[in-house]
Every structure is written in C-alpha cells, then in structure tokens.
Design a protein around this motif. Structure first.
Motif, PDB file in Angstrom:
ATOM      1  N   THR A  90     -54.849 -22.051  22.084  1.00  0.00           N
ATOM      2  CA  THR A  90     -55.511 -20.755  22.017  1.00  0.00           C
ATOM      3  C   THR A  90     -55.008 -19.953  20.821  1.00  0.00           C
ATOM      4  OG1 THR A  90     -53.899 -19.570  23.393  1.00  0.00           O
ATOM      5  CG2 THR A  90     -55.720 -20.686  24.540  1.00  0.00           C
ATOM      6  N   PHE A  91     -55.887 -19.094  20.312  1.00  0.00           N
ATOM      7  CA  PHE A  91     -55.597 -18.193  19.208  1.00  0.00           C
ATOM      8  C   PHE A  91     -56.056 -16.792  19.631  1.00  0.00           C
ATOM      9  CE2 PHE A  91     -56.472 -22.418  17.637  1.00  0.00           C
ATOM     10  CZ  PHE A  91     -55.392 -22.674  16.810  1.00  0.00           C
ATOM     11  N   PRO A  92     -55.247 -16.088  20.425  1.00  0.00           N
ATOM     12  CA  PRO A  92     -55.678 -14.810  21.005  1.00  0.00           C
ATOM     13  C   PRO A  92     -56.090 -13.761  19.973  1.00  0.00           C
ATOM     14  CG  PRO A  92     -53.664 -15.557  22.047  1.00  0.00           C
ATOM     15  CD  PRO A  92     -53.922 -16.473  20.890  1.00  0.00           C
ATOM     16  N   ALA A  93     -55.388 -13.671  18.856  1.00  0.00           N
ATOM     17  CA  ALA A  93     -55.724 -12.662  17.849  1.00  0.00           C
ATOM     18  C   ALA A  93     -57.137 -12.872  17.295  1.00  0.00           C
ATOM     19  CB  ALA A  93     -54.704 -12.682  16.715  1.00  0.00           C
ATOM     20  N   ARG A  94     -57.583 -14.114  17.255  1.00  0.00           N
ATOM     21  CA  ARG A  94     -58.942 -14.434  16.780  1.00  0.00           C
ATOM     22  C   ARG A  94     -59.917 -14.634  17.932  1.00  0.00           C
ATOM     23  NH1 ARG A  94     -58.618 -19.454  13.253  1.00  0.00           N
ATOM     24  NH2 ARG A  94     -56.644 -19.883  14.253  1.00  0.00           N
ATOM     25  N   ARG A  95     -59.399 -14.536  19.177  1.00  0.00           N
ATOM     26  CA  ARG A  95     -60.200 -14.759  20.379  1.00  0.00           C
ATOM     27  C   ARG A  95     -60.882 -16.130  20.310  1.00  0.00           C
ATOM     28  NH1 ARG A  95     -59.818 -10.269  23.208  1.00  0.00           N
ATOM     29  NH2 ARG A  95     -61.364 -10.842  24.744  1.00  0.00           N
ATOM     30  N   ALA A  96     -60.113 -17.115  19.877  1.00  0.00           N
ATOM     31  CA  ALA A  96     -60.645 -18.470  19.690  1.00  0.00           C
ATOM     32  C   ALA A  96     -59.788 -19.476  20.456  1.00  0.00           C
ATOM     33  CB  ALA A  96     -60.669 -18.825  18.209  1.00  0.00           C
ATOM     34  N   PHE A 125     -65.370 -19.614  20.063  1.00  0.00           N
ATOM     35  CA  PHE A 125     -65.136 -18.409  19.279  1.00  0.00           C
ATOM     36  C   PHE A 125     -65.556 -17.164  20.055  1.00  0.00           C
ATOM     37  CE2 PHE A 125     -66.201 -21.977  16.516  1.00  0.00           C
ATOM     38  CZ  PHE A 125     -65.070 -22.041  15.718  1.00  0.00           C
ATOM     39  N   ASP A 126     -64.897 -16.042  19.771  1.00  0.00           N
ATOM     40  CA  ASP A 126     -65.185 -14.758  20.419  1.00  0.00           C
ATOM     41  C   ASP A 126     -65.169 -14.896  21.941  1.00  0.00           C
ATOM     42  OD1 ASP A 126     -65.419 -13.313  18.023  1.00  0.00           O
ATOM     43  OD2 ASP A 126     -67.483 -13.984  17.781  1.00  0.00           O
ATOM     44  N   CYS A 127     -64.061 -15.434  22.433  1.00  0.00           N
ATOM     45  CA  CYS A 127     -63.917 -15.648  23.877  1.00  0.00           C
ATOM     46  C   CYS A 127     -63.857 -14.318  24.620  1.00  0.00           C
ATOM     47  CB  CYS A 127     -62.657 -16.460  24.172  1.00  0.00           C
ATOM     48  SG  CYS A 127     -62.772 -18.162  23.585  1.00  0.00           S
ATOM     49  N   GLY A 128     -64.494 -14.262  25.762  1.00  0.00           N
ATOM     50  CA  GLY A 128     -64.525 -13.069  26.589  1.00  0.00           C
ATOM     51  C   GLY A 128     -63.301 -12.904  27.470  1.00  0.00           C
ATOM     52  N   ASP A 155     -66.648 -21.883  30.781  1.00  0.00           N
ATOM     53  CA  ASP A 155     -67.089 -20.772  31.625  1.00  0.00           C
ATOM     54  C   ASP A 155     -65.942 -19.801  31.903  1.00  0.00           C
ATOM     55  OD1 ASP A 155     -69.610 -21.884  31.688  1.00  0.00           O
ATOM     56  OD2 ASP A 155     -69.418 -22.661  33.739  1.00  0.00           O
ATOM     57  N   ASP A 156     -64.721 -20.306  32.041  1.00  0.00           N
ATOM     58  CA  ASP A 156     -63.568 -19.445  32.291  1.00  0.00           C
ATOM     59  C   ASP A 156     -63.234 -18.571  31.080  1.00  0.00           C
ATOM     60  OD1 ASP A 156     -63.168 -20.380  34.881  1.00  0.00           O
ATOM     61  OD2 ASP A 156     -61.768 -21.941  34.242  1.00  0.00           O
ATOM     62  N   PHE A 157     -63.370 -19.111  29.882  1.00  0.00           N
ATOM     63  CA  PHE A 157     -62.991 -18.369  28.675  1.00  0.00           C
ATOM     64  C   PHE A 157     -64.166 -17.645  28.017  1.00  0.00           C
ATOM     65  CE2 PHE A 157     -59.439 -21.132  29.385  1.00  0.00           C
ATOM     66  CZ  PHE A 157     -58.375 -20.287  29.156  1.00  0.00           C
ATOM     67  N   ARG A 158     -65.382 -17.940  28.436  1.00  0.00           N
ATOM     68  CA  ARG A 158     -66.605 -17.236  28.047  1.00  0.00           C
ATOM     69  C   ARG A 158     -66.749 -17.010  26.537  1.00  0.00           C
ATOM     70  NH1 ARG A 158     -64.061 -14.306  31.627  1.00  0.00           N
ATOM     71  NH2 ARG A 158     -64.025 -12.388  30.408  1.00  0.00           N
ATOM     72  N   PRO A 159     -66.814 -18.064  25.743  1.00  0.00           N
ATOM     73  CA  PRO A 159     -67.012 -17.859  24.309  1.00  0.00           C
ATOM     74  C   PRO A 159     -68.440 -17.401  24.010  1.00  0.00           C
ATOM     75  CG  PRO A 159     -67.104 -20.191  24.818  1.00  0.00           C
ATOM     76  CD  PRO A 159     -66.710 -19.481  26.091  1.00  0.00           C
ATOM     77  N   ALA A 160     -68.563 -16.534  23.003  1.00  0.00           N
ATOM     78  CA  ALA A 160     -69.884 -16.113  22.556  1.00  0.00           C
ATOM     79  C   ALA A 160     -70.544 -17.222  21.739  1.00  0.00           C
ATOM     80  CB  ALA A 160     -69.783 -14.839  21.720  1.00  0.00           C
TER      81      ALA A 160
END
Length: 142
Positions: A69-75, A11-14, A102-107
C-alpha cells in the motif's frame, strides 16, 4: 502446470489512510478472503513499509499473494498467483482479488494477467492485455 498470475494496480482508494497503513488490518482482510475458499495458509507476514504503508505476503496451498500500500498516494498493488488444478481455482483467485478491491474501493484499477501452461499456448507464459475499470463521475469527465 497451468497457472495464472494477476497483478492489480489500484488508484484513488476509498479506504482510509489509517486502514491502508495498518499491517494487522490488511492481514486480517487478506486472511479472510483466502479462508473463504478453505485454503490452508502456510505462511503470512505483514509489516510497515518505508513509504508509511504496508507490505505483506501470504502463502497458501497453490497460491501466493503480495500486497503493498501507498497511503499518501491512496494507491495499492496486489500480486496474486494461483496454480490451476480445476476451473474453480482461477475463479477463486478472481474472487479474492474482487473482494480485496471492494474493501479498498479504488476509483480506478488496472488488472494485468499472465497465464502459464495454457494448452492453446504450449510455448509457456502468455501475457493478456491489461483491463481498466473506472468508477466515479470525475473519471468519466477525464
């Protein structure tokens, strides 16, 4: 047969929304992480999903991975199955999951693990309690 099934929810991917919406870029990352372990890839398919994200699958020797992937939710969801021949096989699966994370950097991330055929549990599949990893100051305040 011993195997482990990992289900990751991030969730909350960077990663940028563009990166989370690009099937070719996500395919390249998945292939890179699998090829580091010298596994032969038998099949892969990555395409746009109905939610403006990506859905993809990669099948290699004694493992499969499905990414959504769910870009609108950054998930993002990652499903990785690995058959265990040696102790290093499960370590390889963890390294693939960690590299993608590590590549997608979720919070925030949740990892579910299901083991099958473990000698101490001869009845079959054994669910392991989910683990959560939090990062970033905003999650510490919650």
């Amino acid at each position: 047969m011993n195997s482990t099934h990992f289900l990751g929810e991030w969730f909350d991917c960077g990663a940028s929304i563009n990166a989370m919406s690009d099937p070719a870029a996500i395919r390249a990352l998945c292939v890179e992480h699998v090829m580091r372990h010298r596994l032969t890839i038998a099949y892969d398919f990555f395409t746009h999903s109905a939610h403006e994200g990506v859905i993809g699958a990669l099948i290699a020797e004694d493992m499969h991975m499905v990414v959504r992937t769910f870009p609108a939710r950054r998930a993002m969801n990652v499903d990785l199955y690995a058959r265990q021949h040696r102790h290093s096989d499960i370590a390889m699966a963890f390294e693939v999951m960690d590299g993608l994370r590590d590549d997608f950097r979720p919070a925030r991330s949740v990892l579910h693990r299901v083991q099958q055929g473990v000698e101490s549990y001869p009845a079959g599949r054994v669910a392991v309690a989910p683990t959560q990893a939090f990062a970033g100051a905003r999650w510490l305040a919650a």
